[in-house]
Design a protein around this motif. Structure first.
Motif, PDB file in Angstrom:
ATOM      1  N   ARG A 101     -15.204 -10.735  -4.978  1.00  0.00           N
ATOM      2  CA  ARG A 101     -15.133  -9.322  -4.486  1.00  0.00           C
ATOM      3  C   ARG A 101     -14.145  -8.940  -3.060  1.00  0.00           C
ATOM      4  NH1 ARG A 101     -18.032  -3.657  -4.452  1.00  0.00           N
ATOM      5  NH2 ARG A 101     -16.897  -2.832  -4.428  1.00  0.00           N
ATOM      6  N   GLU A 102     -14.426  -9.730  -2.428  1.00  0.00           N
ATOM      7  CA  GLU A 102     -13.783  -9.215  -1.286  1.00  0.00           C
ATOM      8  C   GLU A 102     -12.629 -10.074  -0.573  1.00  0.00           C
ATOM      9  OE1 GLU A 102     -14.701  -6.841   1.150  1.00  0.00           O
ATOM     10  OE2 GLU A 102     -16.427  -6.013  -0.156  1.00  0.00           O
ATOM     11  N   GLU A 103     -12.843 -11.021  -1.060  1.00  0.00           N
ATOM     12  CA  GLU A 103     -11.994 -12.274  -1.342  1.00  0.00           C
ATOM     13  C   GLU A 103     -10.696 -11.448  -1.295  1.00  0.00           C
ATOM     14  OE1 GLU A 103     -13.780 -16.246  -0.429  1.00  0.00           O
ATOM     15  OE2 GLU A 103     -14.247 -15.193  -2.318  1.00  0.00           O
ATOM     16  N   LEU A 104     -10.809 -11.235  -3.146  1.00  0.00           N
ATOM     17  CA  LEU A 104      -9.737 -10.577  -3.608  1.00  0.00           C
ATOM     18  C   LEU A 104      -9.232  -8.957  -3.408  1.00  0.00           C
ATOM     19  CD1 LEU A 104      -7.688 -10.329  -6.060  1.00  0.00           C
ATOM     20  CD2 LEU A 104      -9.946  -9.481  -7.203  1.00  0.00           C
ATOM     21  N   ARG A 105     -10.379  -8.756  -2.580  1.00  0.00           N
ATOM     22  CA  ARG A 105      -9.626  -7.183  -1.725  1.00  0.00           C
ATOM     23  C   ARG A 105      -8.844  -7.950  -0.900  1.00  0.00           C
ATOM     24  NH1 ARG A 105     -10.962  -2.367  -2.541  1.00  0.00           N
ATOM     25  NH2 ARG A 105     -11.072  -0.975  -1.223  1.00  0.00           N
ATOM     26  N   ALA A 106      -8.948  -8.503   0.023  1.00  0.00           N
ATOM     27  CA  ALA A 106      -8.385  -9.381   1.440  1.00  0.00           C
ATOM     28  C   ALA A 106      -6.688  -9.637   1.528  1.00  0.00           C
ATOM     29  CB  ALA A 106      -9.371 -10.315   2.154  1.00  0.00           C
ATOM     30  N   VAL A 107      -7.015  -9.701  -0.187  1.00  0.00           N
ATOM     31  CA  VAL A 107      -5.854 -11.026  -0.881  1.00  0.00           C
ATOM     32  C   VAL A 107      -4.928  -9.532  -1.004  1.00  0.00           C
ATOM     33  CG1 VAL A 107      -4.714 -12.392  -2.850  1.00  0.00           C
ATOM     34  CG2 VAL A 107      -6.616 -13.141  -0.778  1.00  0.00           C
ATOM     35  N   ALA A 108      -5.122  -8.787  -1.711  1.00  0.00           N
ATOM     36  CA  ALA A 108      -4.528  -7.328  -2.477  1.00  0.00           C
ATOM     37  C   ALA A 108      -3.974  -6.814  -0.698  1.00  0.00           C
ATOM     38  CB  ALA A 108      -5.332  -6.280  -2.747  1.00  0.00           C
ATOM     39  N   SER A 109      -4.793  -6.294   0.078  1.00  0.00           N
ATOM     40  CA  SER A 109      -4.657  -6.436   1.207  1.00  0.00           C
ATOM     41  C   SER A 109      -3.387  -6.655   2.347  1.00  0.00           C
ATOM     42  CB  SER A 109      -5.668  -6.323   2.310  1.00  0.00           C
ATOM     43  OG  SER A 109      -7.190  -4.804   1.677  1.00  0.00           O
ATOM     44  N   HIS A 110      -3.656  -8.015   1.888  1.00  0.00           N
ATOM     45  CA  HIS A 110      -2.217  -8.465   2.384  1.00  0.00           C
ATOM     46  C   HIS A 110      -0.853  -8.419   1.886  1.00  0.00           C
ATOM     47  CE1 HIS A 110       0.208 -12.082   4.456  1.00  0.00           C
ATOM     48  NE2 HIS A 110      -0.090 -12.465   3.304  1.00  0.00           N
ATOM     49  N   GLU A 111      -0.782  -8.563   0.847  1.00  0.00           N
ATOM     50  CA  GLU A 111       0.097  -8.105  -0.047  1.00  0.00           C
ATOM     51  C   GLU A 111       0.809  -6.653   0.048  1.00  0.00           C
ATOM     52  OE1 GLU A 111       1.918 -10.564  -1.525  1.00  0.00           O
ATOM     53  OE2 GLU A 111       0.322 -11.904  -0.906  1.00  0.00           O
ATOM     54  N   ALA A 112      -0.520  -6.352  -0.227  1.00  0.00           N
ATOM     55  CA  ALA A 112       0.359  -4.423   0.309  1.00  0.00           C
ATOM     56  C   ALA A 112       1.032  -4.003   1.735  1.00  0.00           C
ATOM     57  CB  ALA A 112      -1.263  -3.086  -0.299  1.00  0.00           C
ATOM     58  N   ALA A 113       0.536  -4.545   2.466  1.00  0.00           N
ATOM     59  CA  ALA A 113       0.701  -5.045   3.501  1.00  0.00           C
ATOM     60  C   ALA A 113       2.200  -5.586   3.428  1.00  0.00           C
ATOM     61  CB  ALA A 113      -0.096  -5.354   4.904  1.00  0.00           C
ATOM     62  N   HIS A 114       2.876  -6.188   3.217  1.00  0.00           N
ATOM     63  CA  HIS A 114       3.967  -6.544   2.935  1.00  0.00           C
ATOM     64  C   HIS A 114       5.056  -5.286   2.415  1.00  0.00           C
ATOM     65  CE1 HIS A 114       3.042 -10.842   4.641  1.00  0.00           C
ATOM     66  NE2 HIS A 114       2.811 -11.474   3.185  1.00  0.00           N
ATOM     67  N   LEU A 115       4.500  -5.040   1.737  1.00  0.00           N
ATOM     68  CA  LEU A 115       5.159  -3.682   0.963  1.00  0.00           C
ATOM     69  C   LEU A 115       5.073  -2.395   1.885  1.00  0.00           C
ATOM     70  CD1 LEU A 115       4.232  -4.058  -2.628  1.00  0.00           C
ATOM     71  CD2 LEU A 115       6.133  -4.444  -2.105  1.00  0.00           C
ATOM     72  N   ALA A 116       4.448  -2.266   2.346  1.00  0.00           N
ATOM     73  CA  ALA A 116       4.089  -1.014   3.479  1.00  0.00           C
ATOM     74  C   ALA A 116       5.012  -0.999   4.453  1.00  0.00           C
ATOM     75  CB  ALA A 116       2.761  -1.068   3.508  1.00  0.00           C
TER      76      ALA A 116
END
Length: 111
Positions: A81-96
């Motif tokens: 769960r935490e690893e997936l959240r880290a990956v999602a946050s990283h990818e979201a940062a590319h968009l933001a």
């Protein structure tokens, strides 16, 4: 950056990860925290170690080319769960942080 969500869906077999699914709720929360609340999530239904990736495409605020996170099945099912959240946050940062248009500008200048 803008055509990639539809093109990726057309080329790779994928399905939507809905926000009412446990994984979808986690992804939606990570993207909302990064300032990209309108993102879509897609699971690429390919398996195996040769295709293990996460990527984003689209444009925040766009209806025609909505921001979309693509996860391969091996990433979605192989991370905690935490690893997936880290990956999602990283990818979201590319968009933001608007990295995609910058990447295309850099490639155009280099060419």
């Amino acid at each position: 950056a803008w055509i990639a969500p539809g093109l990726t869906r057309a080329v790779l077999a994928s399905r939507e990860i809905r926000r009412d699914e446990a994984m979808g709720a986690e992804l939606a929360d990570a993207f909302a925290r990064a300032g990209v609340p309108d993102a879509r999530f897609e699971l690429i239904e390919r398996h195996g170690p040769r295709f293990h990736n996460a990527m984003v495409a689209g444009w925040p605020g766009s209806r025609r080319f909505p921001p979309t996170l693509f996860l391969t099945a091996s990433v979605a099912r192989g991370l905690g769960r935490e690893e997936l959240r880290a990956v999602a946050s990283h990818e979201a940062a590319h968009l933001a942080l608007a990295h995609l248009p910058g990447r295309f500008r850099a490639m155009a200048c280099a060419t």
